[in-house]
Design an enzyme around this catalytic site. Sequence first.
Site, mmCIF file in Angstrom:
data_model
loop_
_atom_site.group_PDB
_atom_site.id
_atom_site.type_symbol
_atom_site.label_atom_id
_atom_site.label_comp_id
_atom_site.label_asym_id
_atom_site.label_seq_id
_atom_site.Cartn_x
_atom_site.Cartn_y
_atom_site.Cartn_z
ATOM 1 N N ASP A 92 120.914 41.651 0.838
ATOM 2 C CA ASP A 92 119.974 42.560 1.480
ATOM 3 C C ASP A 92 119.017 41.756 2.351
ATOM 4 O OD1 ASP A 92 118.621 41.613 -0.984
ATOM 5 O OD2 ASP A 92 117.002 42.934 -0.311
ATOM 6 N N GLU A 156 116.760 42.127 -3.344
ATOM 7 C CA GLU A 156 115.752 41.073 -3.563
ATOM 8 C C GLU A 156 114.535 41.269 -2.681
ATOM 9 O OE1 GLU A 156 113.490 37.445 -3.095
ATOM 10 O OE2 GLU A 156 114.646 38.430 -1.516
#
Length: 454
Positions: A92, A156
């Site tokens: 991500d 994250e």
Amino acid sequence: MTANPIAETVASLMPRAKAELAELVAFESVADPAVAPRSECEAAANWVADALRAEGFQDVALLDTPDGSQSVYGLLPGPEGAPTVLLYAHYDVQPKLDEAAWVSPPFELTERDGRWYGRGAADCKGGFIMHLLALRALKANGGVPVSVKVIVEGSEEQGTGGLERYAEAHPDLLAADAIVIGDAGNFRVGLPTVTATLRGMTMVRVTIDTLAGNLHSGQFGGAAPDALAALIRVLDSLRAEDGSTVIEGLEGDTAWEGLQYPDADFRKDAQVLDGVDLIGSGTVADRIWARPAVTVIGIDCSPVAGATPSVPASARAQISLRVPPGQDAAEATKLLFAHIEKHTPWNARVSIEQVGQGQPFLADVHSPAYTAMADAMRVAYPGQEMQAAGMGGSIPLCNTLAELYPSAEILLIGLSEPDARIHAVNESVSPQELERLSVAEAHFLVNYARSRRA
């Protein structure tokens, strides 16, 4: 770079690495459906899973974590009796921010001035490619001498803790003898660095309400309490005159011992405008690695475009507080709440919502795994000794892994050196750093396996 078979193999694989990174960067995998479609994260997760399967990983799975994101897991068994090493990255990314400020499209890997530009190129899609390069080099030169687990997180950057909660519920899944977190970076290009400390963080949203609705500023201004003005006073109270973070009860004068960060270098790396002062007191290393730091990362209020002459009834801000090692993020959050409530003026109504939290991290840089990494760095960076530095950012998973596996050695390396401009527009990665760190990681795995046999 001193010629050796592993280094030669990695060098030969760099064109493939660039093509693969371009494919991975093309996914707008922001783990926030308000910013990008969920399908982009799903596609990136499937790309990672397919890459692991192609490398012979077993038990490859997309893990549905409690925050709604997917992490990707795989296992590559090693020789009997070999230690297990967990390799971490995340797919991500941060939002693109102002797309017009990008010199090239944010989700199109573009080579320019010897660097590869694109969102996630360094943070942290490039970290996954680094792991692949290291493993491919070992497979081409006698095989991977350890059992390898790979975990690639899907949220994250959001700090919502999906993988942490999943790991706690499945404590055997990520168990390892050593853990390499590929989400940090060298102090600067060409200087091999492990990250010894991470600041923790807490994220809160503050809403101040003063009126039932906006009022005409000519008719009511001067007596009607302005919610935006109240919010500004609250935010200003979080800093001293020199810009230091000041929250009652939160220690703010710790000194950093170790690698220092000269003011001039920091000004250049941070692109501070000429004549503008740095904020805070103490050395730069003190300020960014050893002390708390508050940042207002967003404000909701009436925009300038289309503004009307009215007294704002409500205003909202999102605040990030970085918490240094030695302090507890949960306690820091309580102190921040209390400070905001105390400094809200005019008996305005204030509500505070916590939206993220992670504890700081402190590594043992004298452990055997660090010795193995130092030896590997000497090979990958001839003439350079590995340095240990702090990092102001947060990787909450580190603390979860340390609590779950107290005997595991955790190392932090990666591609996010200052020129990478992670989280900003025009993020990029140095292909030279990708190559050298891949060589270093491969040699580390060899060294670590050897040290465990000794």
